[in-house]
Enzyme design. Structure first.
Site, mmCIF file in Angstrom:
data_model
loop_
_atom_site.group_PDB
_atom_site.id
_atom_site.type_symbol
_atom_site.label_atom_id
_atom_site.label_comp_id
_atom_site.label_asym_id
_atom_site.label_seq_id
_atom_site.Cartn_x
_atom_site.Cartn_y
_atom_site.Cartn_z
ATOM 1 C CG HIS A 208 -48.841 -12.081 -61.152
ATOM 2 N ND1 HIS A 208 -49.991 -11.449 -61.545
ATOM 3 C CD2 HIS A 208 -48.790 -11.953 -59.807
ATOM 4 C CE1 HIS A 208 -50.595 -10.934 -60.487
ATOM 5 N NE2 HIS A 208 -49.896 -11.225 -59.425
ATOM 6 N NE ARG A 315 -61.922 -18.901 -59.538
ATOM 7 C CZ ARG A 315 -62.069 -19.395 -60.765
ATOM 8 N NH1 ARG A 315 -61.770 -18.636 -61.822
ATOM 9 N NH2 ARG A 315 -62.481 -20.632 -60.963
ATOM 10 N NE ARG A 351 -65.018 -17.105 -55.229
ATOM 11 C CZ ARG A 351 -64.191 -18.093 -55.588
ATOM 12 N NH1 ARG A 351 -64.661 -19.314 -55.752
ATOM 13 N NH2 ARG A 351 -62.926 -17.859 -55.806
ATOM 14 C CD GLU A 453 -66.750 -23.025 -52.611
ATOM 15 O OE1 GLU A 453 -65.705 -22.986 -53.286
ATOM 16 O OE2 GLU A 453 -67.093 -22.133 -51.800
ATOM 17 C CG ASN A 476 -62.603 -27.249 -59.216
ATOM 18 O OD1 ASN A 476 -63.075 -28.121 -59.939
ATOM 19 N ND2 ASN A 476 -62.106 -26.135 -59.699
ATOM 20 C CG ASP A 477 -62.739 -25.530 -52.923
ATOM 21 O OD1 ASP A 477 -61.659 -25.987 -53.356
ATOM 22 O OD2 ASP A 477 -62.872 -24.356 -52.550
ATOM 23 N NE ARG A 487 -58.005 -29.762 -57.654
ATOM 24 C CZ ARG A 487 -58.444 -28.997 -58.643
ATOM 25 N NH1 ARG A 487 -58.647 -29.522 -59.831
ATOM 26 N NH2 ARG A 487 -58.692 -27.716 -58.445
ATOM 27 C CB CYS A 524 -69.018 -22.259 -61.165
ATOM 28 S SG CYS A 524 -69.034 -22.297 -59.368
#
Length: 594
Positions: A208, A315, A351, A453, A476-477, A487, A524
């Protein structure tokens, strides 16, 4: 000897470079303002049986004062922008909830009463136990939750030890704050006009504090190990948010280089602003859809300002985090309704929750066992199908929000046709129930899509595309699962490469499947937001990209300078390669030649 010693004392400090997590695509230069926690050594001593009631009272009084402090902070949010204020209020509410009869508080009181410990020591033990338990699981969202627990514990501890918080309003203008850690609440109440940048020893890009720093556009690098011991008040510092670097006492050449970069970025930002209303169209007339990835309602304003034609990836995990229980249907509906409405007819792709058993709020209705490896365990659509009641609640909220604007539903981590078919059954059932309840009147169900993914999904993309309306490739995935690389593990993170020939082949297989079926497909992942990859993606046939809002103008600028013919020929040459270094060279040569 005396003169030599004097020379050494007067000689300038040597430049040093440290690595951390870059939080924003921005850079700052300023003087260090080092903040020590001020707590010192936490006292630990034995409390007699007769003094236990007084110690419990002292602890409860500290909790009550912490609650009042949070209420005062919440009152101050009126001075912030609407989006930042909204996010901070949600965070403060979550922290306030932790101060009301939570297991953490009960555990502290138990340590005081059963172990005869003073309140400070009892608190420290419980917070450390919780942190150790969470640290066994490598998960970015869970790490952010641990930091919230630490923040709440620190707030109580300060009340017990009567230690005041730092007053940021008295810090010299243009300072770079250097601290062991900063709470999101403190970060949100900083004045970006006064604070040039932030550096902390703890924290990461998903916490956060990072979200608040990005919201306020404060350059920041978090998680810089032992940086406090390397910096003194007044040191000149460069915060390189682009590359996650902190440069202490930069030499003349480095300082001048970054001054030029900062000025060049200002000029570029002015130029890119002019592109906001222009289409991402190549020089030979090929149009590319440009959408934004967002997490919070506050991100909508930035996406629209950057020229996003829609939300390509919303997300929804943030609605489930930092809560003691899962959000209700109404909670989710109101949040999604706000986002869909504010997009004013632009499409919003929602999503479904990409959570694992380790960051799913637990309650009497939600009981799951922790996974030994969350990345390969019960997560994303697998978890949705296991926790169908929770999934139905989210689908209900999405369907209700869909009447306020164009929406699409996207399923994360799909690996089989069976999963998609099961989701479609549930979706039809929820839609029918809502119609009977008069919560929706339309017979139309939003388009359903699948994220590609995992390698298995890419290899059967021809079959999956027959069951859905569109595909989204999460690079990414896909890279992580294809190359078996975490990563977050610094020992192997350098091997993470989306240009690996195997990854590119899987992307190509997916694109071809979508093109054969004449259905939309988008990229994406992070490569969508990097201008260097634009020629390759356009050459492969990608016509929809979704990325963080701040990257939209730069990628659009690159696309508008391209011709699809040369880009396609170079992409085909790249696909013929088996050496990832050669792939990189071919792409770099193409970029350098334009």
């Amino acid at each position: 000897m005396k003169n030599n010693s004097l020379t050494r004392k007067q000689s300038p400090k040597r430049q040093k470079v440290f690595k951390g997590s870059g939080i924003s695509m921005s850079t700052a230069i300023g003087k260090a303002h080092v903040i020590n926690s001020g707590l010192g050594q936490v006292p630990k001593y034995h409390v007699s049986d007769t003094d236990v009631p007084n110690e419990l009272k002292r602890f409860r009084n500290a909790v009550a004062k912490a609650q009042k402090q949070l209420a005062r902070l919440k009152a101050k949010t009126s001075s912030l922008t609407d989006t930042t204020a909204e996010e901070l209020e949600l965070l403060l509410d979550a922290h306030a909830a932790m101060l009301v009869s939570t297991r953490m508080l009960l555990g502290i009181e138990k340590n005081i009463a059963k172990l005869n410990l003073n309140a400070e020591a009892a608190l420290e033990i419980v917070v450390e136990e919780i942190a150790r338990g969470f640290e066994k699981v490598k998960d970015a969202y869970l790490a952010a939750r641990v930091q919230d627990i630490k923040d709440v514990g620190s707030r109580i501890l300060r009340q017990l030890m009567k230690t005041p918080y730092q007053v940021y309003s008295k810090i010299p203008k243009g300072s770079i704050i250097v601290a062991q850690e900063l709470s999101p609440a403190d970060t949100a109440l900083m004045d970006p006009a006064s604070i040039a940048g932030l550096i902390t020893e703890q924290g990461g890009s998903d916490g956060h504090t990072a979200i608040m720093a990005r919201s306020l556009n404060i350059p920041a690098v978090l998680g810089v190990t032992k940086i406090l011991s390397k910096i003194s008040d007044g040191d000149t510092i460069i915060v390189d948010g682009d590359n996650g670097r902190v440069i202490v006492s930069p030499d003349h050449d480095t300082l001048e280089e970054f001054k030029r970069k900062i000025e060049a970025r200002r000029r570029l930002n002015r130029q890119l602003t002019r592109l906001r209303s222009l289409p991402a169209i190549t020089q030979d007339g090929v149009l590319v859809g440009m959408q934004a990835n967002i997490e919070l309602a506050r991100d909508v304003e930035e996406a629209i300002h950057a020229g996003a034609e829609g939300i390509g990836l919303l997300r929804t995990e943030f609605m489930f985090l930092n809560r003691s229980s899962a959000p209700t249907e109404e909670d989710q509906y109101q949040t999604l309704k706000t986002i869909v409405t504010e997009m004013s007819g632009r499409p919003v792709t929602i999503r479904t929750f990409d959570l694992s058993t380790d960051n799913l709020p637990q309650s009497k209705n939600i009981r799951t066992n922790k996974s030994s490896n969350p990345l390969l365990g019960l997560r994303a659509v697998r978890l949705s199908l296991r926790q169908q009641r929770l999934f139905e609640i989210q689908l209900s909220a999405i369907l209700r929000a869909s009447i306020h604007g164009e929406t699409r539903i996207l399923l994360p981590m799909v690996s089989s046709i069976h999963q998609v078919r099961e989701v479609k059954k549930i979706l039809r059932r929820v839609h029918s129930r809502l119609q009977k309840q008069d919560k929706i009147s339309t017979d139309k169900v939003p388009p359903l899509g699948a994220m590609i993914e995992v390698p298995g999904a890419a290899l059967i993309a021809d079959s999956i595309i027959q069951e859905v309306d569109f595909l989204a490739i999460g690079t990414n995935d896909l890279t992580m699962y294809t190359l078996a690389i975490d990563r977050e593990d610094e020992q192997v993170s350098h091997l993470f490469n989306p240009l690996h020939p195997a990854v590119l082949q899987l992307i190509q297989i997916t694109l071809q499947a979508a093109h054969r079926s004449k259905k939309p497909v988008s990229i994406c992942g992070e490569i969508a937001g990097d201008p260097r990859f634009a020629p390759l993606l356009i050459g492969l046939g990608v016509r929809e990209l979704s990325m963080t809002s701040q990257n939209l103008p730069r990628v659009k600028q690159r696309i508008r300078a391209l011709k699809t013919g040369p880009a396609t020929r170079r992409a085909m040459a790249i696909l013929d390669q088996t050496d990832e270094d050669q792939v990189q060279r071919l792409l770099d040569d193409f970029n350098d030649g334009i």
